[in-house]
Design a protein around this motif. Structure first.
Motif, PDB file in Angstrom:
ATOM      1  N   CYS A 143      -1.464  -8.931   1.327  1.00 35.64           N
ATOM      2  CA  CYS A 143      -0.793  -7.777   0.714  1.00 35.64           C
ATOM      3  C   CYS A 143       0.359  -7.273   1.584  1.00 35.64           C
ATOM      4  N   LEU A 188      -1.675   0.530   2.068  1.00 41.04           N
ATOM      5  CA  LEU A 188      -2.543  -0.642   2.151  1.00 41.04           C
ATOM      6  C   LEU A 188      -3.607  -0.455   3.226  1.00 41.04           C
ATOM      7  N   ASN A 353       0.759  -8.025  -5.654  1.00 41.47           N
ATOM      8  CA  ASN A 353      -0.541  -7.728  -5.037  1.00 41.47           C
ATOM      9  C   ASN A 353      -1.627  -7.413  -6.051  1.00 41.47           C
ATOM     10  N   ASN A 362      -0.703 -14.665  -1.933  1.00 37.39           N
ATOM     11  CA  ASN A 362      -2.121 -14.412  -2.179  1.00 37.39           C
ATOM     12  C   ASN A 362      -2.895 -15.723  -2.304  1.00 37.39           C
ATOM     13  N   GLY A 385      -6.233  -4.907  -4.237  1.00 32.67           N
ATOM     14  CA  GLY A 385      -4.941  -5.200  -4.845  1.00 32.67           C
ATOM     15  C   GLY A 385      -4.534  -4.253  -5.961  1.00 32.67           C
ATOM     16  N   THR A 389      -1.349  -1.873  -5.576  1.00 35.83           N
ATOM     17  CA  THR A 389      -0.194  -2.160  -6.445  1.00 35.83           C
ATOM     18  C   THR A 389       0.228  -0.936  -7.236  1.00 35.83           C
TER      19      THR A 389
END
Length: 404
Positions: A143, A188, A353, A362, A385, A389
């Motif tokens: 990510c 993240l 992501n 990924n 994810g 995202t």
């Protein structure tokens, strides 16, 4: 003929959605290449039109950046820096912050796919050796590589394509994209720390010895100096970026240590073939009037890609359906102008992501982890994810509205 061109176009993009041609050992690159070859054989476009459709500056810049990344990989840079970070006596959240930061920073100036390919096996091995749960760190790597690569026009293939096609300013884009990408890395880290509280450690596990390139300080230093000078050239010099990148690649290939075939062997040739093939397929579709038809049908349905919100959302969705490079190739002819460049770059990259197949980075991390005996399934990835995202896309959209 137009019916054949449209059929080939639909089949090629359907294969992008499915990951290849079902029932055959043909991946996305193979499907795109077959489509281009059929169009040329059937005279769907002339050889001259096919040649003119290929964006040589984009390919040259992408190739040059790949050579620089491969120089650092052969010099053992990725393994060395990963070892230095993981083997420090840090708490898991601090180690996660270090992995997130260095993956994002490296991916901003080196191809994110190469960073993931080089770092994943080493990171997996080191985590298992320290009895750390490797999954949060590997998800962070994937990510962060996507988020960090969105910060510059050289961080990933789709940004290179957007920057070259729309002639975007390197400095201007960096100033626009850096703040939401930095916030994205923080988001993240926070999401993973929240979700993996109390799950940082595992029982002892079998550790497969990973053969990595030995660290060569001279070759690594040479690669880093060339990279720094190249980035300064992008920022300060008036020369075309692709010529600067090719010049930098030429300097690195002029070596007494690494055979040029070894460096060239690490270049992602399938990605370059995918670019060339999609250029040809999209050009044939455009010459057949397909783009005008799509625009007319979109307007009739009340969907206007001239609306920034619609374009932002469409890019994010399409990038997860067919992957970001094919999505950008499809949307670039339909976008209103260069002012939409940052929107396209941020949306297509950050959307990667969302699910595992949303980006090549990924897939590389998940497959490399599987070879090390570490399973990262769709649900495990999506736990991180999906919220990352949604939040990072929201941050990017708000930021673009504030500065726009």
């Amino acid at each position: 003929m137009n019916a054949l061109i449209i059929a080939i176009y639909v089949c090629v993009y359907l294969s992008m959605l499915l990951g290849g041609i079902p029932g055959l050992k043909v991946d996305r690159t193979g499907a795109a290449l077959l489509g281009a070859l059929i169009l040329l054989a059937a005279k769907g476009l002339t050889e001259q039109e096919a040649l003119e459709s290929i964006d040589v500056p984009t390919l040259a810049l992408l190739f040059g950046m790949m050579v620089i990344s491969d120089q650092l990989r052969l010099g053992g840079f990725y393994g060395h820096i990963t070892n230095r970070i993981v083997m420090h006596d840090l708490s898991p959240p601090l180690l996660l912050a270090s992995v997130t930061g260095f993956a994002g920073a490296l991916s901003a100036f080196l191809t994110n796919d190469v960073v993931c390919l080089a770092v994943t096996p080493i990171l997996s091995q080191l985590c298992l050796r320290k009895k750390l749960n490797p999954i949060p760190f590997l998800i962070a790597l994937a990510c962060a590589a996507n988020i960090g690569s969105a910060a510059t026009l050289i961080g990933n293939p789709q940004n290179i394509l957007i920057g070259e096609s729309l002639n975007l300013s390197f400095n201007g884009y960096l100033l626009t994209a850096f703040p939401p990408c930095l916030l994205g890395l923080i988001v993240l880290w926070a999401v993973i720390v929240f979700q993996y509280q109390g799950q940082w450690f595992i029982e002892s596990a079998a550790v497969a010895e990973e053969v990595e390139n030995p660290f060569n300080s001279w070759q690594t230093g040479k690669g880093l100096v060339v990279l720094i000078l190249l980035v300064l050239g992008f920022m300060l010099a008036p020369w075309p970026r692709e010529l600067l990148a090719l010049g930098a690649a030429g300097i690195l290939l002029f070596s007494r240590t690494f055979y040029s075939r070894n460096v060239m062997g690490l270049v992602d040739w399938p990605l370059l073939v995918l670019f060339i093939s999609l250029f040809i397929v999209n050009q044939a579709f455009q010459l057949a009037g397909g783009m005008e038809w799509m625009m007319a049908r979109s307007h009739a349905a009340g969907i206007s890609l001239e609306n920034p919100a619609t374009l932002f959302l469409s890019t994010a969705i399409l990038s997860n359906l067919v992957s970001n490079v094919p999505a950008i190739m499809l949307l670039l002819p339909l976008s209103p102008g260069a002012e939409m460049g940052p929107l396209l770059a941020l949306s297509s990259t950050l959307a990667g992501n969302f699910i595992i197949v949303g980006s090549v980075a990924n897939i590389i991390v998940v497959e490399s982890a599987r070879l090390a005996g570490i399973k990262i399934d769709f649900k495990t990835h999506a736990r991180v994810g999906v919220p990352v995202t949604i939040i990072t896309l929201s941050v990017a959209w708000i930021w673009l509205q504030l500065i726009g």
